[in-house]
Design a protein around this motif. Structure first.
Motif, PDB file in Angstrom:
ATOM      1  N   ASN A 197       0.812  -1.216   0.000  1.00  0.00           N
ATOM      2  CA  ASN A 197       0.000   0.000   0.000  1.00  0.00           C
ATOM      3  C   ASN A 197       0.846   1.267   0.000  1.00  0.00           C
ATOM      4  OD1 ASN A 197      -3.117  -0.636   0.450  1.00  0.00           O
ATOM      5  ND2 ASN A 197      -1.917  -2.205   1.474  1.00  0.00           N
ATOM      6  N   LYS A 198       2.126   1.111  -0.316  1.00  0.00           N
ATOM      7  CA  LYS A 198       3.052   2.227  -0.502  1.00  0.00           C
ATOM      8  C   LYS A 198       3.206   3.114   0.742  1.00  0.00           C
ATOM      9  CE  LYS A 198       2.941   2.588  -5.514  1.00  0.00           C
ATOM     10  NZ  LYS A 198       2.844   3.490  -6.674  1.00  0.00           N
ATOM     11  N   LEU A 199       3.114   2.521   1.900  1.00  0.00           N
ATOM     12  CA  LEU A 199       3.329   3.295   3.115  1.00  0.00           C
ATOM     13  C   LEU A 199       4.811   3.469   3.432  1.00  0.00           C
ATOM     14  CD1 LEU A 199       0.485   2.207   5.549  1.00  0.00           C
ATOM     15  CD2 LEU A 199       0.624   4.165   4.019  1.00  0.00           C
ATOM     16  N   TYR A 200       5.687   2.892   2.599  1.00  0.00           N
ATOM     17  CA  TYR A 200       7.117   3.172   2.711  1.00  0.00           C
ATOM     18  C   TYR A 200       7.543   4.196   1.662  1.00  0.00           C
ATOM     19  CZ  TYR A 200       7.410  -0.748   5.900  1.00  0.00           C
ATOM     20  OH  TYR A 200       7.229  -1.577   6.978  1.00  0.00           O
ATOM     21  N   ASP A 201       6.575   4.706   0.949  1.00  0.00           N
ATOM     22  CA  ASP A 201       6.880   5.645  -0.127  1.00  0.00           C
ATOM     23  C   ASP A 201       6.039   6.907   0.012  1.00  0.00           C
ATOM     24  OD1 ASP A 201       8.287   6.400  -2.370  1.00  0.00           O
ATOM     25  OD2 ASP A 201       6.794   5.615  -3.762  1.00  0.00           O
ATOM     26  N   ASP A 239       6.416  15.756   2.163  1.00  0.00           N
ATOM     27  CA  ASP A 239       5.555  16.885   2.503  1.00  0.00           C
ATOM     28  C   ASP A 239       4.133  16.465   2.873  1.00  0.00           C
ATOM     29  OD1 ASP A 239       4.946  16.018  -0.012  1.00  0.00           O
ATOM     30  OD2 ASP A 239       4.900  17.996  -0.945  1.00  0.00           O
ATOM     31  N   THR A 240       3.916  15.168   3.085  1.00  0.00           N
ATOM     32  CA  THR A 240       2.613  14.694   3.543  1.00  0.00           C
ATOM     33  C   THR A 240       2.439  15.046   5.016  1.00  0.00           C
ATOM     34  OG1 THR A 240       2.712  12.831   1.997  1.00  0.00           O
ATOM     35  CG2 THR A 240       1.127  12.672   3.793  1.00  0.00           C
ATOM     36  N   SER A 241       1.283  15.560   5.376  1.00  0.00           N
ATOM     37  CA  SER A 241       1.042  15.984   6.754  1.00  0.00           C
ATOM     38  C   SER A 241       1.021  14.780   7.690  1.00  0.00           C
ATOM     39  CB  SER A 241      -0.284  16.741   6.861  1.00  0.00           C
ATOM     40  OG  SER A 241      -1.379  15.864   6.626  1.00  0.00           O
ATOM     41  N   TYR A 242       1.288  15.034   8.963  1.00  0.00           N
ATOM     42  CA  TYR A 242       1.255  13.961   9.949  1.00  0.00           C
ATOM     43  C   TYR A 242      -0.147  13.367  10.069  1.00  0.00           C
ATOM     44  CZ  TYR A 242       5.913  15.459  11.407  1.00  0.00           C
ATOM     45  OH  TYR A 242       7.252  15.760  11.435  1.00  0.00           O
ATOM     46  N   THR A 243      -1.165  14.211   9.942  1.00  0.00           N
ATOM     47  CA  THR A 243      -2.548  13.721  10.000  1.00  0.00           C
ATOM     48  C   THR A 243      -2.823  12.737   8.881  1.00  0.00           C
ATOM     49  OG1 THR A 243      -3.274  15.817  10.988  1.00  0.00           O
ATOM     50  CG2 THR A 243      -4.970  14.400  10.012  1.00  0.00           C
ATOM     51  N   GLU A 244      -2.377  13.060   7.690  1.00  0.00           N
ATOM     52  CA  GLU A 244      -2.580  12.172   6.549  1.00  0.00           C
ATOM     53  C   GLU A 244      -1.797  10.878   6.715  1.00  0.00           C
ATOM     54  OE1 GLU A 244      -3.756  10.640   2.852  1.00  0.00           O
ATOM     55  OE2 GLU A 244      -4.575  12.223   4.145  1.00  0.00           O
ATOM     56  N   ARG A 245      -0.596  10.964   7.249  1.00  0.00           N
ATOM     57  CA  ARG A 245       0.206   9.759   7.487  1.00  0.00           C
ATOM     58  C   ARG A 245      -0.516   8.808   8.443  1.00  0.00           C
ATOM     59  NH1 ARG A 245       5.983  10.846   6.380  1.00  0.00           N
ATOM     60  NH2 ARG A 245       6.183  13.027   5.757  1.00  0.00           N
ATOM     61  N   ILE A 246      -1.013   9.371   9.548  1.00  0.00           N
ATOM     62  CA  ILE A 246      -1.693   8.548  10.547  1.00  0.00           C
ATOM     63  C   ILE A 246      -2.981   7.964   9.980  1.00  0.00           C
ATOM     64  CG2 ILE A 246      -2.830   8.596  12.805  1.00  0.00           C
ATOM     65  CD1 ILE A 246      -0.820  10.764  13.626  1.00  0.00           C
ATOM     66  N   GLY A 261       6.365   5.774  15.863  1.00  0.00           N
ATOM     67  CA  GLY A 261       7.686   5.496  15.319  1.00  0.00           C
ATOM     68  C   GLY A 261       7.984   6.291  14.068  1.00  0.00           C
ATOM     69  N   ARG A 262       7.014   6.354  13.157  1.00  0.00           N
ATOM     70  CA  ARG A 262       7.231   7.067  11.897  1.00  0.00           C
ATOM     71  C   ARG A 262       7.321   8.582  12.102  1.00  0.00           C
ATOM     72  NH1 ARG A 262       5.225   4.576   6.835  1.00  0.00           N
ATOM     73  NH2 ARG A 262       5.503   2.330   7.035  1.00  0.00           N
ATOM     74  N   VAL A 263       6.440   9.115  12.926  1.00  0.00           N
ATOM     75  CA  VAL A 263       6.480  10.560  13.184  1.00  0.00           C
ATOM     76  C   VAL A 263       7.791  10.946  13.869  1.00  0.00           C
ATOM     77  CG1 VAL A 263       5.436  12.422  14.527  1.00  0.00           C
ATOM     78  CG2 VAL A 263       3.976  10.852  13.238  1.00  0.00           C
TER      79      VAL A 263
END
Length: 277
Positions: free
Chosen positions: A98-102, A106-113, A159-161
């Motif tokens: 699902n491309k969560l390593y890519d 500039d993606t916001s932290y909210t969008e990442r979560i 961890g990612r943030v």
């Protein structure tokens, strides 16, 4: 299904369809079968993957510790070693497909979560369907489901943030100035190039402009993109002009679709796409 959902690159299916039925050679990358290796990007992916493995195992430990029963999820196993290994492989595969390593820098932290929560929700559903305990009440099943899912989302996001905040503060790896090419030579393209030089929060190292019309600051034409990407190890392309139609825009993307670059599109180009829907 996950592989299909991961095909999110702009114009991917349109380009494939046109190649198949129209016979048009849209790709100029035959001489460049693999994307150039970007050391900073590779190290960033590796660091995030290691953090994910640690957080996946920690989520399992926290979940089992809270429930104080090692048989709640892994009903078939006597030892946690083998199921833990399977769990790590499962989650890393799901995240990668699902491309969560890519995720773009500039993606916001909210969008990442949100993306982590969405993908892990499906994964947790699969796990609990495979390892369901028929003797457990529906309420207990839902409680275990939500507990494990919330724990996993929290730890993966943490961890990612943390990694992104550290890299941003030190301006390393994912936040160490990315080589970038701007397609176009108009006012918008030149303003982007100027802002990239003057603003510290853009993390761009603009190599130059690319346009089919000769202009000041241009380093080549659209057909030269594959060569320029390899020569300068370009990581991102900003499309801010040149394309006059939707097909022109897809041609630009198709010309470099195998080279691992990311695309950013100005509002004018985005309006060009939706205008043809």
């Amino acid at each position: 299904i996950f592989a299909f959902l991961a095909l999110s690159r702009l114009g991917y299916f349109e380009n494939r369809k046109r190649r198949m039925f129209a016979g048009r050679n849209l790709s100029a990358t035959e001489g460049y079968p693999q994307a150039p290796i970007i050391i900073n990007r590779t190290l960033h992916y590796l660091l995030v993957a290691i953090a994910d493995v640690f957080m996946i195992l920690l989520a399992e430990i926290v979940f089992l510790q809270i429930k104080d029963d090692n048989s709640i999820v892994f009903l078939e196993f006597e030892s946690l070693l083998f199921p833990s290994l399977l769990l790590v492989v499962f989650w890393v595969s799901i995240l990668a497909l699902n491309k969560l390593y890519d995720i773009s820098w500039d993606t916001s932290y909210t969008e990442r979560i949100f993306r982590i929560a969405k993908v892990t929700f499906i994964g947790v559903v699969i796990i609990f369907l495979l390892l369901i305990d028929r003797n457990m009440s529906v309420f207990d099943r839902m409680t275990n489901f939500l507990l494990y899912w919330i724990t996993l989302v929290f730890l993966l996001s943490f961890g990612r943030v943390a990694i992104n905040m550290l890299e941003r503060r030190l301006r390393i790896l994912e936040y160490a100035g990315k080589n970038c090419i701007i397609i176009g030579s108009g006012d918008v393209a030149r303003r982007i190039a100027e802002d990239s030089e003057n603003r510290d929060d853009l993390f761009y190292n603009v190599i130059g402009l690319v346009d089919d019309l000769p202009c000041k600051g241009c380093i080549g034409e659209v057909k030269d993109l594959p060569q320029l990407i390899y020569q300068h190890r370009v990581e991102e392309i900003i499309i801010a002009g040149t394309a006059k139609t939707r097909d022109d825009l897809f041609d630009i993307i198709a010309a470099t679709e195998n080279l691992g670059v990311k695309y950013k599109i100005t509002p004018e180009m985005y309006n060009l796409i939706i205008g043809y829907r």
